[in-house]
Design an enzyme around this catalytic site. Structure first.
Site, short mmCIF file in Angstrom:
data_model
loop_
_atom_site.label_atom_id
_atom_site.label_comp_id
_atom_site.label_asym_id
_atom_site.label_seq_id
_atom_site.Cartn_x
_atom_site.Cartn_y
_atom_site.Cartn_z
N GLU A 35 34.34 9.85 -8.64
CA GLU A 35 33.70 10.45 -7.51
C GLU A 35 32.41 10.07 -7.78
O GLU A 35 31.54 10.70 -8.57
CB GLU A 35 33.85 11.99 -7.57
N ASN A 63 39.70 20.74 -3.31
CA ASN A 63 38.89 21.32 -4.01
C ASN A 63 38.19 22.26 -3.34
O ASN A 63 36.99 21.94 -2.57
CB ASN A 63 37.83 20.41 -4.94
N TRP A 64 38.46 23.84 -3.48
CA TRP A 64 37.90 24.57 -2.66
C TRP A 64 36.35 25.03 -3.08
O TRP A 64 35.58 25.58 -2.63
CB TRP A 64 38.54 25.95 -2.50
N HIS A 91 33.98 17.55 -13.52
CA HIS A 91 33.42 17.57 -12.03
C HIS A 91 31.86 17.37 -12.29
O HIS A 91 31.20 17.86 -13.07
CB HIS A 91 33.69 18.72 -11.34
P1 PGA Z 1 33.16 16.84 -1.09
O1 PGA Z 1 33.30 17.15 -2.47
O2 PGA Z 1 34.40 16.24 -0.35
O3 PGA Z 1 32.54 18.05 -0.18
O4 PGA Z 1 32.17 15.72 -0.89
C1 PGA Z 1 34.12 16.39 -3.34
C2 PGA Z 1 34.19 16.90 -4.58
O5 PGA Z 1 33.16 17.12 -5.10
O6 PGA Z 1 35.20 17.18 -5.34
#
Ligand code: PGA
Length: 250
Positions: free
Chosen positions: A163, A7-8, A93
């Protein structure tokens, strides 16, 4: 086969940097293709150029409009995403939830993605952990709401990424442990079994995301039981991302 999603977010800053990063990422995808399915979620503005220059890279968008109405200034609809060559799209997200997405809008976005035959990467996760287990009901509500109108045959299009908000990004309070990851992955799988059935629930990849690095990646997929990972910051650093991919190519 593990699923690795990059995920950029809102980076890199220039089209040239995006192309360099895409080329480095496709090299990682080629090297690990026996073990990993790699999907790269890039900013909208780069989808077409990355797709035309690096054909073999599997692409995703990072959000979608709830509507397909043309009179939606500044929004990007599911058919527009489809037209770029992307096949996946992140939805729900925590960063888009923080900007106003609710369980209801996430559900609408899921519907638009399915209508366009795009694969939703549904992100779920609690803001904080409490000792009473209320965080479990937060995640349950997010999943039940998003999948409320999803029929059995459509479920195979889905990827679910757990997440925990407290473990994401540079403001993370701490990293999640593999044990916390296992608990939630089992819990999510059970929600799917209850909503559908065991056979249907089995085909959904459940990923872990939140401060995943080359150091902790392997533990999340081995001890943590994740079917793959969703990686933010580290996916912008090709050398580290290559190491990460290699470590879960097992
Ligand atoms: P991170 O982000 O790996 O920089 O913690 C993950 C995400 O938000 O998908």
């Amino acid at each position: 086969m593990k699923l690795l999603i990059a995920n950029w977010k809102m980076a890199p800053e220039t089209p040239k940097q995006a192309l360099v990063l895409a080329k480095a990422t496709v090299a990682i995808a080629k090297k690990t293709k026996k073990h990993l399915h790699l999907v790269v979620c890039v900013p909208f503005v780069y989808l077409t150029s990355v797709h035309t220059s690096v054909r073999t890279l599997v692409l995703g968008a990072q959000d979608v409009a709830t509507t397909t109405s043309v009179a939606s200034t500044g929004k990007i609809s599911a058919p527009l995403i489809k037209g770029t060559g992307a096949t996946y799209c992140i939805v729900g997200h925590s960063e888009t939830r923080a900007l106003g997405d609710t369980n209801e809008t996430v559900k609408e976005k899921v519907e638009r993605l399915l209508e366009a035959k795009l694969n939703p990467i549904l992100c779920v996760g609690e803001k904080e952990r409490d000792s009473h287990g209320w965080y479990l009901s937060t995640v349950k509500d997010q999943i039940e709401s998003a999948l409320g109108g999803v029929a059995k045959p459509q479920l195979k299009r889905f990827v679910i990424a757990y997440e925990p908000v407290w473990a994401i990004g540079s403001t993370a309070t701490r990293e999640a442990t593999p044990a916390e990851c296992t608990e939630m992955i089992m819990f999510i799988r059970k929600i799917l079994v209850d909503m559908y059935d065991e056979k249907t629930a089995r085909v959904v990849s459940i990923l872990y995301g939140g401060s995943v690095s080359e150091e902790n990646a392997e533990a999340f997929v081995t001890d943590g039981g994740a079917n793959g990972l969703l990686v933010g910051r580290v996916s912008l650093q090709s050398k580290r991302f290559a190491k990460l991919a290699e470590r879960i190519s097992i």
